[in-house]
Motif scaffolding. Structure first.
Motif, PDB file in Angstrom:
ATOM      1  N   MET A   1      -8.737 -10.555  -0.499  1.00  0.00           N
ATOM      2  CA  MET A   1      -7.983 -10.360  -1.767  1.00  0.00           C
ATOM      3  C   MET A   1      -8.246 -11.229  -2.894  1.00  0.00           C
ATOM      4  O   MET A   1      -7.768 -10.830  -3.908  1.00  0.00           O
ATOM      5  CB  MET A   1      -6.298 -10.915  -1.295  1.00  0.00           C
ATOM      6  N   GLY A   2      -9.127 -12.394  -2.619  1.00  0.00           N
ATOM      7  CA  GLY A   2      -9.767 -13.117  -3.680  1.00  0.00           C
ATOM      8  C   GLY A   2      -8.540 -13.763  -4.714  1.00  0.00           C
ATOM      9  O   GLY A   2      -8.760 -14.494  -5.428  1.00  0.00           O
ATOM     10  N   GLY A   3      -7.584 -14.386  -3.725  1.00  0.00           N
ATOM     11  CA  GLY A   3      -6.441 -15.258  -4.303  1.00  0.00           C
ATOM     12  C   GLY A   3      -5.225 -15.240  -3.356  1.00  0.00           C
ATOM     13  O   GLY A   3      -5.362 -14.995  -2.265  1.00  0.00           O
ATOM     14  N   ALA A   4      -4.297 -15.941  -4.016  1.00  0.00           N
ATOM     15  CA  ALA A   4      -3.095 -16.052  -3.313  1.00  0.00           C
ATOM     16  C   ALA A   4      -2.404 -14.579  -2.877  1.00  0.00           C
ATOM     17  O   ALA A   4      -2.658 -13.761  -3.542  1.00  0.00           O
ATOM     18  CB  ALA A   4      -1.917 -16.936  -3.922  1.00  0.00           C
ATOM     19  N   VAL A   5      -1.676 -14.869  -1.707  1.00  0.00           N
ATOM     20  CA  VAL A   5      -1.018 -13.578  -1.174  1.00  0.00           C
ATOM     21  C   VAL A   5       0.358 -13.852  -0.829  1.00  0.00           C
ATOM     22  O   VAL A   5       0.785 -14.853  -0.496  1.00  0.00           O
ATOM     23  CB  VAL A   5      -1.990 -12.954   0.030  1.00  0.00           C
ATOM     24  N   GLU A   6       1.057 -12.845  -0.836  1.00  0.00           N
ATOM     25  CA  GLU A   6       2.524 -12.693  -0.391  1.00  0.00           C
ATOM     26  C   GLU A   6       2.511 -11.650   0.881  1.00  0.00           C
ATOM     27  O   GLU A   6       2.040 -10.464   0.623  1.00  0.00           O
ATOM     28  CB  GLU A   6       3.473 -12.283  -1.437  1.00  0.00           C
ATOM     29  N   VAL A   7       2.982 -11.949   1.993  1.00  0.00           N
ATOM     30  CA  VAL A   7       3.007 -11.271   3.261  1.00  0.00           C
ATOM     31  C   VAL A   7       4.600 -11.135   3.587  1.00  0.00           C
ATOM     32  O   VAL A   7       5.364 -11.903   3.812  1.00  0.00           O
ATOM     33  CB  VAL A   7       2.369 -12.041   4.268  1.00  0.00           C
ATOM     34  N   SER A   8       4.823  -9.977   3.955  1.00  0.00           N
ATOM     35  CA  SER A   8       6.064  -9.352   4.111  1.00  0.00           C
ATOM     36  C   SER A   8       6.005  -8.056   5.141  1.00  0.00           C
ATOM     37  O   SER A   8       5.229  -7.571   5.041  1.00  0.00           O
ATOM     38  CB  SER A   8       7.154  -9.361   3.118  1.00  0.00           C
ATOM     39  N   TRP A   9       7.417  -8.163   6.176  1.00  0.00           N
ATOM     40  CA  TRP A   9       7.185  -7.115   7.113  1.00  0.00           C
ATOM     41  C   TRP A   9       7.723  -5.629   6.322  1.00  0.00           C
ATOM     42  O   TRP A   9       8.718  -5.811   5.865  1.00  0.00           O
ATOM     43  CB  TRP A   9       7.998  -7.382   8.138  1.00  0.00           C
ATOM     44  N   ASP A  10       6.899  -4.675   6.695  1.00  0.00           N
ATOM     45  CA  ASP A  10       7.289  -3.211   6.128  1.00  0.00           C
ATOM     46  C   ASP A  10       8.061  -2.679   7.535  1.00  0.00           C
ATOM     47  O   ASP A  10       7.339  -2.121   8.157  1.00  0.00           O
ATOM     48  CB  ASP A  10       6.213  -2.464   5.671  1.00  0.00           C
ATOM     49  N   ASP A  11       9.304  -2.425   7.425  1.00  0.00           N
ATOM     50  CA  ASP A  11       9.820  -1.806   8.551  1.00  0.00           C
ATOM     51  C   ASP A  11       9.396  -0.243   8.768  1.00  0.00           C
ATOM     52  O   ASP A  11       9.302   0.150   9.838  1.00  0.00           O
ATOM     53  CB  ASP A  11      11.668  -1.855   8.281  1.00  0.00           C
ATOM     54  N   SER A  12       9.575   0.222   7.762  1.00  0.00           N
ATOM     55  CA  SER A  12       8.959   1.794   7.834  1.00  0.00           C
ATOM     56  C   SER A  12       7.677   2.105   8.170  1.00  0.00           C
ATOM     57  O   SER A  12       7.569   2.894   9.121  1.00  0.00           O
ATOM     58  CB  SER A  12       9.231   2.430   6.405  1.00  0.00           C
ATOM     59  N   LEU A  13       6.703   1.284   8.124  1.00  0.00           N
ATOM     60  CA  LEU A  13       5.232   1.264   8.482  1.00  0.00           C
ATOM     61  C   LEU A  13       5.233   0.407   9.622  1.00  0.00           C
ATOM     62  O   LEU A  13       3.827   0.617  10.445  1.00  0.00           O
ATOM     63  CB  LEU A  13       4.526   0.834   7.277  1.00  0.00           C
ATOM     64  N   HIS A  14       5.898  -0.441  10.109  1.00  0.00           N
ATOM     65  CA  HIS A  14       5.738  -1.367  11.188  1.00  0.00           C
ATOM     66  C   HIS A  14       4.662  -2.029  11.166  1.00  0.00           C
ATOM     67  O   HIS A  14       3.619  -2.022  11.957  1.00  0.00           O
ATOM     68  CB  HIS A  14       5.692  -0.518  12.605  1.00  0.00           C
ATOM     69  N   GLU A  15       4.265  -2.531   9.984  1.00  0.00           N
ATOM     70  CA  GLU A  15       2.869  -3.556   9.809  1.00  0.00           C
ATOM     71  C   GLU A  15       3.427  -4.422   8.739  1.00  0.00           C
ATOM     72  O   GLU A  15       4.281  -4.395   7.877  1.00  0.00           O
ATOM     73  CB  GLU A  15       2.042  -2.584   9.377  1.00  0.00           C
ATOM     74  N   TRP A  16       2.740  -5.680   8.465  1.00  0.00           N
ATOM     75  CA  TRP A  16       2.912  -6.838   7.738  1.00  0.00           C
ATOM     76  C   TRP A  16       2.042  -6.118   6.335  1.00  0.00           C
ATOM     77  O   TRP A  16       0.985  -5.856   6.253  1.00  0.00           O
ATOM     78  CB  TRP A  16       1.962  -7.797   7.947  1.00  0.00           C
ATOM     79  N   LYS A  17       3.055  -5.987   5.189  1.00  0.00           N
ATOM     80  CA  LYS A  17       2.533  -5.632   3.788  1.00  0.00           C
ATOM     81  C   LYS A  17       1.747  -6.765   3.257  1.00  0.00           C
ATOM     82  O   LYS A  17       2.364  -7.962   3.031  1.00  0.00           O
ATOM     83  CB  LYS A  17       3.454  -5.183   3.115  1.00  0.00           C
ATOM     84  N   ILE A  18       0.687  -6.667   2.464  1.00  0.00           N
ATOM     85  CA  ILE A  18      -0.033  -8.016   1.857  1.00  0.00           C
ATOM     86  C   ILE A  18      -0.353  -7.520   0.513  1.00  0.00           C
ATOM     87  O   ILE A  18      -0.823  -6.760   0.130  1.00  0.00           O
ATOM     88  CB  ILE A  18      -1.281  -8.308   2.730  1.00  0.00           C
ATOM     89  N   THR A  19       0.136  -8.288  -0.400  1.00  0.00           N
ATOM     90  CA  THR A  19       0.107  -7.925  -1.913  1.00  0.00           C
ATOM     91  C   THR A  19      -0.626  -9.396  -2.542  1.00  0.00           C
ATOM     92  O   THR A  19       0.110 -10.495  -2.102  1.00  0.00           O
ATOM     93  CB  THR A  19       1.473  -7.644  -2.467  1.00  0.00           C
TER      94      THR A  19
END
Length: 291
Positions: free
Chosen positions: A270-288
């Protein structure tokens, strides 16, 4: 407000003449007030704490943290068994932690929480049992949260989590007044992220239950404590710059997937700091990206 507090404290100590004097200090300038507090602290025996604590508070309130630290230290080393000893230990630890002297801050948070002698002070005597914060259910949680945050800043995530579990058990057996605080979502950073991953990966279902309990503990702590600053600890753990938003009711599937994430690689990608949260609809961790 500060002088009013001091008047009440002096009256509680039976020092009515001093209380009357302090009532008049508000009519003078800061220099006059400082001179009185300093004189009272200097003439107080080293074994006593109230005058030293009030001097430290005065200095801290006027932005002189370095001088306040020295007076809090003298008050925290007193042996009069007074409540000011424990408050001084806590405030000294706060100042030390603020300037990232985490190892020494741990010494004083330990004293503020448990009472007794600070390490390295063999000449001191234990505080009276009634003065120990662990017997004061109303005040004890605040010190516990600060100590846990400081342990985390030292990179001691497992010790911090175990200590919070101990503090919660004490609170369960000795509840303070008021409604219990219910917090369901934690925002974890730095050393806590790999700590949680390690907990989940160790013991299957037992690990999931332990992880959920830990998330609940840290959700409360991170709401009450100053921002946790474990810079060096997080770099060593490979999770610096990672913010993890996670529910205390997180599913086993989400925890299992969390354990498999490599945050070092994610940050490089990602090239820097990230935020990670669980996406219930996709059943995966969303990384932004947080950059």
């Amino acid at each position: 407000m500060f002088l009013t507090h001091c008047v009440g404290r002096l009256r509680a100590l039976g020092r009515d003449a001093d209380a009357e004097t302090v009532m008049t200090l508000g009519r003078g300038g800061l220099a006059e007030a400082e001179a009185w507090f300093r004189a009272a602290a200097e003439r107080e025996p080293e074994t006593e704490s109230p005058g030293k604590f009030m001097m430290a508070e005065f200095l801290e309130r006027h932005g002189r943290a370095g001088e306040a630290e020295a007076w809090y230290r003298r008050a925290a080393l007193a042996t009069d068994g007074g409540y000011d000893v424990l408050r001084a230990a806590e405030r000294l630890a706060d100042l030390l932690s603020a300037r990232k002297a985490y190892a020494e801050a741990e010494t004083w948070y330990f004293r503020a929480y448990y009472g007794g002698d600070p390490p390295g002070s063999p000449g001191q005597h234990p505080l009276r049992e009634r003065s120990r914060p662990i017997d004061d259910a109303g005040r004890q949680p605040a010190v516990a949260y600060k100590r846990a945050a400081n342990l985390l800043a030292l990179g001691r995530a497992a010790d911090a989590d175990a200590f919070l579990a101990e503090a919660e058990e004490y609170q369960r057996r000795n509840p303070s007044r008021g409604l219990p605080e219910v917090v369901t979502t934690a925002v974890l950073t730095g050393a806590l992220v790999p700590f949680l991953q390690a907990m989940v990966s160790k013991a299957g279902e037992d690990g999931y239950q332990a992880a959920r309990a830990s998330i609940r503990r840290w959700a409360k702590t991170l709401r009450r404590s100053p921002a946790l600053p474990p810079e060096s600890a997080s770099r060593e753990a490979g999770a610096d710059g990672v913010v993890l938003r996670i529910s205390a009711d997180v599913t086993d599937e989400a925890l299992r997937r969390l354990a498999a994430l490599d945050f070092t690689v994610i940050r490089q990608t990602m090239g820097g700091a990230v935020e990670v949260s669980w996406d219930d609809s996709l059943h995966e961790w969303k990384i932004t990206s947080r950059g």
